[in-house]
Design a protein around this motif. Sequence first.
Motif, PDB file in Angstrom:
ATOM      1  N   THR A 103     -20.985  39.603 -14.830  1.00 40.97           N
ATOM      2  CA  THR A 103     -20.050  39.210 -15.891  1.00 40.97           C
ATOM      3  C   THR A 103     -18.611  39.574 -15.536  1.00 40.97           C
ATOM      4  OG1 THR A 103     -19.752  39.222 -18.300  1.00 40.97           O
ATOM      5  CG2 THR A 103     -20.232  41.362 -17.286  1.00 40.97           C
ATOM      6  N   ASP A 104     -17.685  38.833 -16.120  1.00 38.15           N
ATOM      7  CA  ASP A 104     -16.264  39.130 -15.952  1.00 38.15           C
ATOM      8  C   ASP A 104     -15.882  39.228 -14.478  1.00 38.15           C
ATOM      9  OD1 ASP A 104     -17.289  40.290 -18.664  1.00 38.15           O
ATOM     10  OD2 ASP A 104     -15.156  39.986 -18.945  1.00 38.15           O
ATOM     11  N   LEU A 105     -16.117  38.149 -13.749  1.00 38.26           N
ATOM     12  CA  LEU A 105     -15.812  38.143 -12.308  1.00 38.26           C
ATOM     13  C   LEU A 105     -14.313  38.011 -12.036  1.00 38.26           C
ATOM     14  CD1 LEU A 105     -18.883  36.758 -12.599  1.00 38.26           C
ATOM     15  CD2 LEU A 105     -18.615  36.842 -10.150  1.00 38.26           C
ATOM     16  N   GLY A 156     -19.565  34.748 -18.199  1.00 32.32           N
ATOM     17  CA  GLY A 156     -18.210  34.384 -18.549  1.00 32.32           C
ATOM     18  C   GLY A 156     -17.078  35.189 -17.940  1.00 32.32           C
ATOM     19  N   ASP A 157     -15.862  34.677 -18.185  1.00 31.04           N
ATOM     20  CA  ASP A 157     -14.648  35.158 -17.541  1.00 31.04           C
ATOM     21  C   ASP A 157     -14.827  35.151 -16.015  1.00 31.04           C
ATOM     22  OD1 ASP A 157     -13.382  35.350 -19.951  1.00 31.04           O
ATOM     23  OD2 ASP A 157     -13.198  37.522 -19.974  1.00 31.04           O
ATOM     24  N   VAL A 158     -15.141  33.971 -15.532  1.00 32.98           N
ATOM     25  CA  VAL A 158     -15.349  33.794 -14.089  1.00 32.98           C
ATOM     26  C   VAL A 158     -14.017  33.616 -13.374  1.00 32.98           C
ATOM     27  CG1 VAL A 158     -16.304  32.174 -12.378  1.00 32.98           C
ATOM     28  CG2 VAL A 158     -17.714  32.968 -14.285  1.00 32.98           C
ATOM     29  N   GLY A 162     -16.513  32.202 -20.849  1.00 36.36           N
ATOM     30  CA  GLY A 162     -15.728  33.362 -21.266  1.00 36.36           C
ATOM     31  C   GLY A 162     -14.370  32.900 -21.768  1.00 36.36           C
ATOM     32  N   ASN A 163     -13.702  33.726 -22.554  1.00 35.34           N
ATOM     33  CA  ASN A 163     -12.429  33.330 -23.148  1.00 35.34           C
ATOM     34  C   ASN A 163     -11.333  33.064 -22.120  1.00 35.34           C
ATOM     35  OD1 ASN A 163     -12.932  36.271 -23.054  1.00 35.34           O
ATOM     36  ND2 ASN A 163     -10.761  36.408 -23.592  1.00 35.34           N
ATOM     37  N   HIS A 164     -11.469  33.614 -20.910  1.00 39.49           N
ATOM     38  CA  HIS A 164     -10.457  33.346 -19.874  1.00 39.49           C
ATOM     39  C   HIS A 164     -10.751  32.085 -19.058  1.00 39.49           C
ATOM     40  CE1 HIS A 164      -7.995  36.991 -20.194  1.00 39.49           C
ATOM     41  NE2 HIS A 164      -9.118  37.631 -20.475  1.00 39.49           N
ATOM     42  N   ASP A 165     -11.933  31.480 -19.279  1.00 41.35           N
ATOM     43  CA  ASP A 165     -12.344  30.339 -18.445  1.00 41.35           C
ATOM     44  C   ASP A 165     -11.716  29.045 -18.968  1.00 41.35           C
ATOM     45  OD1 ASP A 165     -13.862  32.099 -16.944  1.00 41.35           O
ATOM     46  OD2 ASP A 165     -15.686  31.738 -18.104  1.00 41.35           O
ATOM     47  N   PHE A 218     -24.364  35.534 -24.199  1.00 39.68           N
ATOM     48  CA  PHE A 218     -23.020  35.041 -24.521  1.00 39.68           C
ATOM     49  C   PHE A 218     -21.976  36.041 -24.026  1.00 39.68           C
ATOM     50  CE2 PHE A 218     -25.249  36.738 -28.296  1.00 39.68           C
ATOM     51  CZ  PHE A 218     -24.465  37.822 -28.639  1.00 39.68           C
ATOM     52  N   HIS A 219     -20.719  35.649 -24.124  1.00 42.63           N
ATOM     53  CA  HIS A 219     -19.660  36.475 -23.538  1.00 42.63           C
ATOM     54  C   HIS A 219     -19.099  37.530 -24.503  1.00 42.63           C
ATOM     55  CE1 HIS A 219     -16.370  37.609 -20.957  1.00 42.63           C
ATOM     56  NE2 HIS A 219     -15.516  37.373 -21.936  1.00 42.63           N
ATOM     57  N   ILE A 220     -18.695  37.108 -25.676  1.00 43.43           N
ATOM     58  CA  ILE A 220     -17.990  38.020 -26.606  1.00 43.43           C
ATOM     59  C   ILE A 220     -19.003  38.721 -27.522  1.00 43.43           C
ATOM     60  CG2 ILE A 220     -16.317  38.128 -28.499  1.00 43.43           C
ATOM     61  CD1 ILE A 220     -14.830  35.794 -27.210  1.00 43.43           C
ATOM     62  N   GLY A 251     -20.775  40.288 -22.340  1.00 40.44           N
ATOM     63  CA  GLY A 251     -19.811  40.889 -21.407  1.00 40.44           C
ATOM     64  C   GLY A 251     -18.530  41.199 -22.156  1.00 40.44           C
ATOM     65  N   HIS A 252     -17.381  40.811 -21.581  1.00 39.18           N
ATOM     66  CA  HIS A 252     -16.061  40.825 -22.247  1.00 39.18           C
ATOM     67  C   HIS A 252     -15.356  42.171 -22.197  1.00 39.18           C
ATOM     68  CE1 HIS A 252     -12.975  39.107 -24.743  1.00 39.18           C
ATOM     69  NE2 HIS A 252     -13.292  39.754 -25.839  1.00 39.18           N
ATOM     70  N   ASP A 253     -16.034  43.257 -22.554  1.00 40.19           N
ATOM     71  CA  ASP A 253     -15.396  44.576 -22.564  1.00 40.19           C
ATOM     72  C   ASP A 253     -15.832  45.335 -21.309  1.00 40.19           C
ATOM     73  OD1 ASP A 253     -14.383  43.888 -25.061  1.00 40.19           O
ATOM     74  OD2 ASP A 253     -16.083  44.776 -26.128  1.00 40.19           O
TER      75      ASP A 253
HETATM   76 FE   LIG Z   1     -13.488  38.090 -22.016  1.00 40.07          FE
END
Ligand SMILES: [Fe+2]
Length: 355
Positions: A70-72, A107-109, A141-144, A224-226, A273-275
């Motif tokens: 997660t969060d790559l 997520g946040d790849v 993810g929110n950054h994707d 899920f991501h968040i 993930g996320h945090d």
């Molecule tokens: Fe995130």
Amino acid sequence: MKSIEITRRNFLLGSLTLGSVLMFSKRSSSAVKKNEFIPVGMQVSQQFREDVFRLKLKRKSDSIRLLQLTDLHFNPLRREKKVDEDTKNLVRKLIELTEPDLVAITGDVWNENPFGKGLSFLESSVEFFGTLGVPWLYTWGNHDMLSDYSKGHDILARGNNSLYRGGLNRGNYEVVIENEEGKDLWRLICINTSNYGFLEEQLSWLRGWIEKNKSNTTPTFMIFHIPIFQYHTIWEEKIASGVKFEKVCYEKEEGSAFETINKVPGLKACICGHDHVNDYSGLYKGIDLIYGRATGRGGYGSDLVPKGGKLYTLFPSTGEYDWASITDDNERWHPPKNMRIEKKEELPWLHKLSG
Ligand SMILES: [Fe+2]
């Protein structure tokens, strides 16, 4: 390797800067009006019309190995070019060490959509995942961020070894793991928590899933991501075990999603993930809420929590499972019950940290 010390604060400030670049970059899709804001993943594919992928296990075994990454935070525009290669090497090493049956990438790849380059960041990420030799699923993810999420869904679904089928339902889909005879072993419900978390858009799709699967008895995970709000609750109420170094960023979800999540028949656990610097889990009303271990060397947090992955071992005949966070030195960690760490000096891996 010289470690990268990035706090969540300056990490997000960097992202905001990229976000403002995005506002003024040219959109590539005629379907999207200039400067129109589309939340992450919230378009549909014109090509892929199914929302379930059935994955047949290749080996005969009593258990399934699922590796969560997660969060790559790949960022080809980053000045230090070696960072992303280090993350890729870590991913390869984790796969070599764990030999998973499948990988879940939560997520946040990549990092935003600067100069409209999100699609090319996605393409190179999908190409990399395709080289791993293992089936993989992905949740947004929110950054994707992209200029065109329809294209994004298709790139994800067409990737080598991809299990992604989120194009029909704005990133929500299911992966069913089955044995050689086609018997369901484990179900994975993948949710796109987009920019703001687990809200009505996601719940509405989930209610439909529940309606169609009322009699499900196959053990099920949600991915899920968040995190949802109850990740905060389990820590505050001292139900959770693990490490916590930042506020639970549940975004706009404030606790109401759980009522629906709790109605998913067969549901054992949620993984997210996320945090980056929270790695804990706890049982809330019978559902295990579990944080993944952040993977990306380019993300903040390696001064507290070494980058790695999380290996789940699933036992379909009983519905039981186990997990361990794993780093590239093959150290595997599952916190003893009631271990609650919020101070750096209490960390079991303090000797390995850089800062
Ligand atoms: Fe995130």
